[in-house]
Write a protein that holds these residues in place. Sequence first.
Motif, mmCIF file in Angstrom:
data_model
loop_
_atom_site.group_PDB
_atom_site.id
_atom_site.type_symbol
_atom_site.label_atom_id
_atom_site.label_comp_id
_atom_site.label_asym_id
_atom_site.label_seq_id
_atom_site.Cartn_x
_atom_site.Cartn_y
_atom_site.Cartn_z
ATOM 1 N N ILE A 1 0.855 -1.187 0.000
ATOM 2 C CA ILE A 1 0.000 0.000 0.000
ATOM 3 C C ILE A 1 0.895 1.243 0.000
ATOM 4 O O ILE A 1 1.607 1.516 0.973
ATOM 5 C CB ILE A 1 -0.937 0.003 1.218
ATOM 6 N N GLN A 2 0.877 1.980 -1.107
ATOM 7 C CA GLN A 2 1.714 3.171 -1.260
ATOM 8 C C GLN A 2 1.046 4.421 -0.691
ATOM 9 O O GLN A 2 1.736 5.357 -0.265
ATOM 10 C CB GLN A 2 2.027 3.393 -2.748
ATOM 11 N N MET A 3 -0.281 4.426 -0.682
ATOM 12 C CA MET A 3 -1.004 5.578 -0.154
ATOM 13 C C MET A 3 -2.387 5.117 0.284
ATOM 14 O O MET A 3 -3.020 4.293 -0.382
ATOM 15 C CB MET A 3 -1.125 6.672 -1.224
ATOM 16 N N ASP B 1 -9.167 8.198 3.467
ATOM 17 C CA ASP B 1 -10.575 7.797 3.610
ATOM 18 C C ASP B 1 -11.223 7.481 2.273
ATOM 19 O O ASP B 1 -12.303 6.864 2.245
ATOM 20 C CB ASP B 1 -11.382 8.911 4.297
ATOM 21 N N LEU B 2 -10.574 7.866 1.152
ATOM 22 C CA LEU B 2 -11.222 7.691 -0.148
ATOM 23 C C LEU B 2 -10.531 6.667 -1.038
ATOM 24 O O LEU B 2 -11.203 5.902 -1.743
ATOM 25 C CB LEU B 2 -11.276 9.045 -0.876
ATOM 26 N N VAL B 3 -9.186 6.622 -1.024
ATOM 27 C CA VAL B 3 -8.469 5.759 -1.973
ATOM 28 C C VAL B 3 -7.417 4.919 -1.262
ATOM 29 O O VAL B 3 -6.944 5.259 -0.173
ATOM 30 C CB VAL B 3 -7.786 6.596 -3.078
ATOM 31 N N TYR C 1 6.623 1.025 -7.433
ATOM 32 C CA TYR C 1 6.566 1.646 -6.108
ATOM 33 C C TYR C 1 6.499 3.168 -6.208
ATOM 34 O O TYR C 1 7.056 3.782 -7.121
ATOM 35 C CB TYR C 1 7.783 1.245 -5.280
ATOM 36 N N LEU C 2 5.813 3.733 -5.243
ATOM 37 C CA LEU C 2 5.779 5.183 -5.083
ATOM 38 C C LEU C 2 6.543 5.551 -3.816
ATOM 39 O O LEU C 2 6.588 4.780 -2.852
ATOM 40 C CB LEU C 2 4.336 5.691 -4.963
ATOM 41 N N MET C 3 7.102 6.719 -3.833
ATOM 42 C CA MET C 3 7.801 7.207 -2.657
ATOM 43 C C MET C 3 6.813 7.944 -1.755
ATOM 44 O O MET C 3 5.896 8.611 -2.238
ATOM 45 C CB MET C 3 8.932 8.154 -3.068
ATOM 46 N N ASN C 4 7.074 7.846 -0.461
ATOM 47 C CA ASN C 4 6.253 8.635 0.448
ATOM 48 C C ASN C 4 6.692 10.096 0.358
ATOM 49 O O ASN C 4 7.769 10.409 -0.152
ATOM 50 C CB ASN C 4 6.355 8.105 1.883
ATOM 51 N N PRO C 5 5.859 11.012 0.838
ATOM 52 C CA PRO C 5 6.177 12.440 0.679
ATOM 53 C C PRO C 5 7.544 12.826 1.227
ATOM 54 O O PRO C 5 8.239 13.663 0.646
ATOM 55 C CB PRO C 5 5.047 13.132 1.442
ATOM 56 N N TYR C 6 7.937 12.222 2.345
ATOM 57 C CA TYR C 6 9.236 12.566 2.920
ATOM 58 C C TYR C 6 10.372 12.117 1.998
ATOM 59 O O TYR C 6 11.340 12.846 1.768
ATOM 60 C CB TYR C 6 9.371 11.933 4.305
ATOM 61 N N GLN C 7 10.217 10.888 1.476
ATOM 62 C CA GLN C 7 11.239 10.394 0.557
ATOM 63 C C GLN C 7 11.263 11.216 -0.727
ATOM 64 O O GLN C 7 12.325 11.495 -1.283
ATOM 65 C CB GLN C 7 10.977 8.920 0.239
ATOM 66 N N VAL C 8 10.063 11.594 -1.197
ATOM 67 C CA VAL C 8 9.994 12.416 -2.406
ATOM 68 C C VAL C 8 10.695 13.752 -2.186
ATOM 69 O O VAL C 8 11.446 14.233 -3.046
ATOM 70 C CB VAL C 8 8.530 12.638 -2.826
ATOM 71 N N ASN C 9 10.463 14.358 -1.017
ATOM 72 C CA ASN C 9 11.118 15.631 -0.719
ATOM 73 C C ASN C 9 12.633 15.467 -0.658
ATOM 74 O O ASN C 9 13.392 16.321 -1.146
ATOM 75 C CB ASN C 9 10.603 16.196 0.607
ATOM 76 N N GLU C 10 13.061 14.346 -0.049
ATOM 77 C CA GLU C 10 14.502 14.094 0.017
ATOM 78 C C GLU C 10 15.088 13.897 -1.376
ATOM 79 O O GLU C 10 16.161 14.415 -1.698
ATOM 80 C CB GLU C 10 14.773 12.865 0.887
ATOM 81 N N ILE C 11 14.350 13.119 -2.194
ATOM 82 C CA ILE C 11 14.825 12.887 -3.563
ATOM 83 C C ILE C 11 14.832 14.189 -4.354
ATOM 84 O O ILE C 11 15.776 14.482 -5.097
ATOM 85 C CB ILE C 11 13.948 11.829 -4.255
ATOM 86 N N LYS C 12 13.749 14.981 -4.173
ATOM 87 C CA LYS C 12 13.691 16.273 -4.872
ATOM 88 C C LYS C 12 14.850 17.160 -4.445
ATOM 89 O O LYS C 12 15.504 17.821 -5.280
ATOM 90 C CB LYS C 12 12.370 16.967 -4.554
#
Length: 267
Positions: A85-87, A90-92, A112-123
């Motif tokens: 489960i990547q995300m 209550d809806l998806v 796979y998707l990155m979580n927001p923290y990982q995305v921010n780190e990658i960005k």
Amino acid sequence: MILNPIKFILQAVDTLKKLQQSPYHIFIRAKGMEVVGILTKIEHRYDPGWGIMRSWAKGIKLNGDTFEEPLDRKNKRTGELEDLIQMRNDLVIITARNSPDPDDDNDDNFQYLMNPYQVNEIKDSLDRVKEKDRIIHDLQKRLKEAIEKANRYQAEAESATSELNTLRERVRNLSERLAEQTQRAEDYKRQLKELQIGMIREESKLDEQLKTSEKLGRLEGKDSADIIIDATKKQIEARRELDKLGLGGLTAYATKEDLERLKDEII
């Protein structure tokens, strides 16, 4: 064709609100954000191979068919059970599995998707990489300009060195010519000195000769004057005597021939 879009949108919004308040979720795959359908239930099943309980999603597809697939993956390389489960809200619910295939060994079946923290780190990491690339590009540009400038300076230095060598050759030639002229001047100076010494010697001899000549001249000049005076007196007396004898046709100053002729006549 939707005859009343506003009514349709309002109904869809109302349905989403009801879905959000229900235990159901829109089931989406991470690859392409594909909507699978509505997840109606999550079951826990025992896996005898690993001796653990696993989560399974069950639901209804958009075409009305049912589906079920694991919500986790047995990763043999790490020996761990990974949550797919990547995300979730209550809806998806978004899964990393690309198909209902329960095969956990096929890497192509997972996205796979990155979580927001990982995305921010990658960005942030990507921004740092781009920043470094920009700095490297600027440094390369400066290096290129520095190399071109160094090449220009080297060419100018080589040209200056060539001109300097030419000037050195000219100076060497001029030095040799100057040395020759200096030697020649020294020779002329020596010859002139010898000539001056010779002239001084000749002048000394001439001075001696002049002194001697002056002495002789004074002596000879005095005797001659006396003789001339005496001769003149005698001529005057002789003229007077000739006038008395009627021989005044002689020249004013008797010559030797006149005197000889006069002597013959008297005798």
